[in-house]
Design a protein around this motif. Structure first.
Motif, short mmCIF file in Angstrom:
data_model
loop_
_atom_site.label_atom_id
_atom_site.label_comp_id
_atom_site.label_asym_id
_atom_site.label_seq_id
_atom_site.Cartn_x
_atom_site.Cartn_y
_atom_site.Cartn_z
N GLU A 96 0.85 -1.19 0.00
CA GLU A 96 0.00 0.00 0.00
C GLU A 96 0.89 1.24 0.00
OE1 GLU A 96 -3.73 2.02 0.34
OE2 GLU A 96 -3.40 -0.12 0.18
N LEU A 97 0.66 2.12 -0.96
CA LEU A 97 1.45 3.35 -1.03
C LEU A 97 0.94 4.38 -0.03
CD1 LEU A 97 1.76 3.83 -4.91
CD2 LEU A 97 3.44 2.83 -3.35
N SER A 98 1.86 5.16 0.53
CA SER A 98 1.45 6.25 1.41
C SER A 98 0.86 7.37 0.55
CB SER A 98 2.65 6.78 2.21
OG SER A 98 3.54 7.46 1.34
N THR A 99 0.26 8.34 1.18
CA THR A 99 -0.34 9.46 0.47
C THR A 99 0.71 10.19 -0.37
OG1 THR A 99 -1.92 9.72 2.27
CG2 THR A 99 -1.71 11.56 0.75
N ILE A 100 1.88 10.40 0.20
CA ILE A 100 2.95 11.10 -0.51
C ILE A 100 3.45 10.27 -1.68
CG2 ILE A 100 5.33 11.97 -0.30
CD1 ILE A 100 4.58 12.77 2.59
N GLU A 101 3.65 8.96 -1.46
CA GLU A 101 4.10 8.08 -2.55
C GLU A 101 3.09 8.04 -3.68
OE1 GLU A 101 6.71 4.75 -0.09
OE2 GLU A 101 4.52 4.60 -0.13
N GLN A 102 1.81 7.97 -3.33
CA GLN A 102 0.75 7.94 -4.35
C GLN A 102 0.73 9.25 -5.13
OE1 GLN A 102 -1.35 5.22 -5.08
NE2 GLN A 102 -1.73 6.48 -6.87
N THR A 103 0.89 10.38 -4.44
CA THR A 103 0.92 11.68 -5.10
C THR A 103 2.10 11.78 -6.06
OG1 THR A 103 -0.12 12.69 -3.17
CG2 THR A 103 0.99 14.18 -4.71
N MET A 104 3.25 11.29 -5.64
CA MET A 104 4.43 11.31 -6.49
C MET A 104 4.24 10.41 -7.71
SD MET A 104 6.47 13.44 -5.13
CE MET A 104 8.05 13.13 -5.83
N GLN A 105 3.65 9.24 -7.50
CA GLN A 105 3.40 8.31 -8.61
C GLN A 105 2.41 8.94 -9.61
OE1 GLN A 105 1.21 4.62 -7.80
NE2 GLN A 105 2.83 3.52 -8.92
N ASP A 106 1.35 9.56 -9.10
CA ASP A 106 0.37 10.21 -9.98
C ASP A 106 1.01 11.35 -10.76
OD1 ASP A 106 -1.52 8.46 -9.02
OD2 ASP A 106 -2.48 9.92 -7.68
N ALA A 107 1.88 12.13 -10.11
CA ALA A 107 2.56 13.24 -10.79
C ALA A 107 3.49 12.71 -11.88
CB ALA A 107 3.34 14.07 -9.78
N ALA A 108 4.17 11.60 -11.61
CA ALA A 108 5.06 11.00 -12.61
C ALA A 108 4.26 10.51 -13.81
CB ALA A 108 5.86 9.87 -11.99
N LYS A 109 3.08 9.90 -13.56
CA LYS A 109 2.22 9.44 -14.66
C LYS A 109 1.76 10.62 -15.52
CE LYS A 109 0.08 5.34 -12.65
NZ LYS A 109 -1.18 4.81 -12.11
N GLU A 110 1.34 11.70 -14.86
CA GLU A 110 0.88 12.88 -15.59
C GLU A 110 2.00 13.49 -16.41
OE1 GLU A 110 -1.17 15.72 -13.13
OE2 GLU A 110 -2.44 14.17 -12.26
N ALA A 111 3.20 13.55 -15.84
CA ALA A 111 4.35 14.09 -16.56
C ALA A 111 4.68 13.22 -17.77
CB ALA A 111 5.55 14.20 -15.63
N SER A 112 4.59 11.90 -17.59
CA SER A 112 4.86 10.96 -18.68
C SER A 112 3.83 11.12 -19.80
CB SER A 112 4.84 9.53 -18.15
OG SER A 112 4.94 8.61 -19.19
N MET A 113 2.57 11.28 -19.42
CA MET A 113 1.51 11.45 -20.43
C MET A 113 1.67 12.78 -21.13
SD MET A 113 -1.82 9.58 -18.61
CE MET A 113 -2.65 11.08 -18.44
N ALA A 114 2.07 13.81 -20.41
CA ALA A 114 2.29 15.12 -21.03
C ALA A 114 3.47 15.06 -22.00
CB ALA A 114 2.53 16.18 -19.97
N GLN A 115 4.50 14.33 -21.62
CA GLN A 115 5.68 14.17 -22.48
C GLN A 115 5.31 13.43 -23.76
OE1 GLN A 115 8.65 15.48 -22.00
NE2 GLN A 115 9.57 14.58 -23.81
N GLU A 116 4.47 12.37 -23.64
CA GLU A 116 4.03 11.62 -24.81
C GLU A 116 3.19 12.50 -25.72
OE1 GLU A 116 1.98 8.15 -23.47
OE2 GLU A 116 3.76 7.31 -22.52
N GLY A 117 2.40 13.40 -25.12
CA GLY A 117 1.57 14.30 -25.90
C GLY A 117 2.38 15.32 -26.66
N ASP A 118 3.54 15.71 -26.14
CA ASP A 118 4.42 16.68 -26.80
C ASP A 118 5.14 16.07 -27.99
OD1 ASP A 118 3.66 18.61 -24.99
OD2 ASP A 118 5.42 18.38 -23.70
N ASP A 119 5.34 14.76 -27.94
CA ASP A 119 6.10 14.09 -29.01
C ASP A 119 5.34 13.91 -30.27
OD1 ASP A 119 8.24 13.85 -27.31
OD2 ASP A 119 7.73 11.81 -26.68
#
Length: 184
Positions: free
Chosen positions: A161-184
């Motif tokens: 189970e991820l902590s609140t901070i770990e989950q927030t970081m994981q969600d931010a990384a996913k969003e950044a990855s999706m934004a990067q894919e959208g720029d390409d």
């Protein structure tokens, strides 16, 4: 299978976006029409937007359940051992599904009373049964999403189970990855 996966991730979200776009367009149209000399305002616009807002509330219920975005105090849960976090998740899922089912059951009674009354909305002349149907749909979908979360949490019981901070970081990384894919 792709369709089911897409519906699982985007069904409520799609309806919410459509409703928001409709609210924005109709509201803007109402403002524009008011400014045109000699043209009367749209008598139905306010009622239409009100119905869209109400519907969006009921459609957002299953969305928040599925996305696990319901209001909660994650910091207190983070202090607990992993096993207890998972038990709390399951308890919340069971309470959520039961609450949605209970509210759904009684929303059918409310819907039936409105349908029997044959009441219509004043401006748009819509059947109020149609308007109230979204309450039943929202609670029904909320029940399904609650049961779905029970199944997901049981299936993933062995995972950490991820902590609140770990989950927030994981969600931010996913969003950044999706934004990067959208720029390409």
């Amino acid at each position: 299978m792709k369709v089911i996966r897409w519906l699982d991730k985007h069904l409520e979200e799609t309806f919410l976006v459509i409703m928001l776009v409709l609210i924005a367009c109709v509201s803007m149209l109402q403002v524009i029409v008011r400014k045109i000399p000699g043209m009367s305002s749209l008598t139905w616009a306010e009622e239409f937007c009100r119905f869209m807002w109400i519907w969006s509330v009921f459609i957002s219920l299953p969305y928040t359940i599925r996305m696990e975005n319901m209001l909660r105090v994650g910091v207190l849960k983070d202090l607990l051992p992993d096993f207890l976090k998972k038990i709390i998740n399951l308890a919340v899922d069971v309470i959520t599904a039961a609450s949605m089912a209970y509210l759904g059951y009684y929303s059918i009674e409310v819907y039936n009373n409105i349908a029997r009354s044959r009441e219509i909305s004043p401006a748009m002349q819509w059947s109020m049964a149609f308007v109230y149907a979204f309450m039943v749909i929202g609670f029904f979908l909320g029940t399904i999403r609650g049961i779905q979360m029970i199944v997901i949490h049981i299936r993933d019981f062995h995972k950490k189970e991820l902590s609140t901070i770990e989950q927030t970081m994981q969600d931010a990384a996913k969003e950044a990855s999706m934004a990067q894919e959208g720029d390409d």
